[in-house]
Design a protein around this motif. Structure first.
Motif, PDB file in Angstrom:
ATOM      1  N   LYS A 237      47.897 122.373 -22.215  1.00 22.99           N
ATOM      2  CA  LYS A 237      48.728 123.395 -22.181  1.00 22.99           C
ATOM      3  C   LYS A 237      48.706 124.478 -23.124  1.00 22.99           C
ATOM      4  N   SER A 238      48.092 123.625 -24.405  1.00 25.03           N
ATOM      5  CA  SER A 238      47.948 124.425 -25.504  1.00 25.03           C
ATOM      6  C   SER A 238      47.174 123.926 -26.545  1.00 25.03           C
ATOM      7  N   PRO A 239      46.427 124.730 -27.299  1.00 24.71           N
ATOM      8  CA  PRO A 239      45.614 124.283 -28.598  1.00 24.71           C
ATOM      9  C   PRO A 239      46.383 123.044 -29.330  1.00 24.71           C
ATOM     10  N   TYR A 240      47.497 123.401 -29.299  1.00 23.91           N
ATOM     11  CA  TYR A 240      48.410 122.320 -30.222  1.00 23.91           C
ATOM     12  C   TYR A 240      48.779 120.806 -29.463  1.00 23.91           C
ATOM     13  N   GLU A 241      48.786 120.970 -27.988  1.00 24.47           N
ATOM     14  CA  GLU A 241      48.517 119.986 -27.375  1.00 24.47           C
ATOM     15  C   GLU A 241      47.418 119.230 -27.443  1.00 24.47           C
ATOM     16  N   ARG A 242      46.491 119.941 -27.379  1.00 19.45           N
ATOM     17  CA  ARG A 242      44.897 119.299 -27.535  1.00 19.45           C
ATOM     18  C   ARG A 242      44.919 118.946 -28.893  1.00 19.45           C
ATOM     19  N   LEU A 243      45.161 119.482 -29.930  1.00 16.28           N
ATOM     20  CA  LEU A 243      45.186 118.842 -31.292  1.00 16.28           C
ATOM     21  C   LEU A 243      46.038 117.587 -31.486  1.00 16.28           C
ATOM     22  N   ALA A 244      47.128 117.531 -31.013  1.00 19.60           N
ATOM     23  CA  ALA A 244      47.935 116.318 -30.855  1.00 19.60           C
ATOM     24  C   ALA A 244      47.242 115.218 -30.211  1.00 19.60           C
ATOM     25  N   VAL A 245      46.747 115.550 -29.104  1.00 19.06           N
ATOM     26  CA  VAL A 245      45.962 114.296 -28.256  1.00 19.06           C
ATOM     27  C   VAL A 245      44.614 113.791 -28.963  1.00 19.06           C
ATOM     28  N   ASN A 246      43.918 114.700 -29.390  1.00 23.95           N
ATOM     29  CA  ASN A 246      42.902 114.511 -30.324  1.00 23.95           C
ATOM     30  C   ASN A 246      43.220 113.800 -31.482  1.00 23.95           C
ATOM     31  N   LEU A 247      44.334 114.066 -32.194  1.00 23.58           N
ATOM     32  CA  LEU A 247      44.408 113.335 -33.476  1.00 23.58           C
ATOM     33  C   LEU A 247      44.895 111.865 -33.144  1.00 23.58           C
ATOM     34  N   MET A 248      45.555 111.592 -32.202  1.00 20.11           N
ATOM     35  CA  MET A 248      46.047 110.203 -31.483  1.00 20.11           C
ATOM     36  C   MET A 248      44.642 109.483 -31.222  1.00 20.11           C
ATOM     37  N   PHE A 249      43.960 110.213 -30.376  1.00 18.36           N
ATOM     38  CA  PHE A 249      42.855 109.225 -29.797  1.00 18.36           C
ATOM     39  C   PHE A 249      41.846 108.940 -31.037  1.00 18.36           C
ATOM     40  N   THR A 250      41.562 109.999 -31.778  1.00 22.00           N
ATOM     41  CA  THR A 250      40.724 109.686 -32.918  1.00 22.00           C
ATOM     42  C   THR A 250      41.413 108.636 -33.895  1.00 22.00           C
ATOM     43  N   ASN A 251      42.631 108.481 -34.116  1.00 23.28           N
ATOM     44  CA  ASN A 251      43.123 107.530 -34.908  1.00 23.28           C
ATOM     45  C   ASN A 251      42.845 106.182 -34.473  1.00 23.28           C
ATOM     46  N   ASN A 252      43.135 106.034 -32.830  1.00 22.88           N
ATOM     47  CA  ASN A 252      42.886 104.842 -32.291  1.00 22.88           C
ATOM     48  C   ASN A 252      41.495 104.276 -32.576  1.00 22.88           C
ATOM     49  N   TRP A 253      40.755 105.489 -32.151  1.00 23.36           N
ATOM     50  CA  TRP A 253      39.133 105.162 -32.351  1.00 23.36           C
ATOM     51  C   TRP A 253      38.859 104.543 -33.519  1.00 23.36           C
TER      52      TRP A 253
END
Length: 152
Positions: A14-30
């Motif tokens: 929906k926005s670059p901010y949503e992408r950032l939030a998902v990317n941060l959470m995914f990367t943290n889990n990784w």
């Protein structure tokens, strides 16, 4: 590889901010998964490793369980339970605090220090996977993450 590919997303964020939030959470889990795999052969968890590092940083001084909780990366962890598990493995010692009988002092043992020495090599090897970024990029990412958290 992009976050969209990694999570097999078909639609656009929906926005670059949503992408950032998902990317941060995914990367943290990784990152956490990679750390767990590195620690698994040594029979300790990420949270236990965090406690041992906190205790090593204060060594030889004892640390109260409440102080460990404040310094932990995972604020949802139960520090008392983690200390109990490390105690059973003889990586820490626990004593009643002489100034406050309700408080418990914890200190890392030589066995705990020896484990951390072994883990330094493993951690060094693991950190090499982050070398796909330059030092300048690493510093920039760290600064941006600090800035993001300062907005609280």
């Amino acid at each position: 590889m992009s976050i969209e590919t990694d999570i097999k997303q078909k639609s656009v964020f929906k926005s670059p901010y949503e992408r950032l939030a998902v990317n941060l959470m995914f990367t943290n889990n990784w990152l956490c998964d990679q750390q767990m795999q590195a620690l698994k052969p040594f029979g300790i968890t990420l949270q236990q490793y965090n406690v041992l590092r906190i205790l090593r940083g204060q060594h030889p001084n004892p640390v109260k369980v409440a102080d460990i909780t404040e310094r932990m990366l995972d604020k949802m962890s139960n520090a008392s339970r983690l200390v109990d598990k490390l105690l059973a493995k003889e990586f820490v010692q626990r004593t009643e605090c002489p100034n406050d009988r309700r408080a418990v002092d914890v200190v890392i043992t030589e066995k705990g220090l020896d484990l951390l020495k072994k883990l330094e090599k493993v951690q060094g090897d693991w950190q090499k996977s982050l070398h796909t970024l330059t030092v300048e990029e690493v510093n920039l990412v760290s600064q941006l993450l600090d800035k993001l958290r300062s907005s609280e």
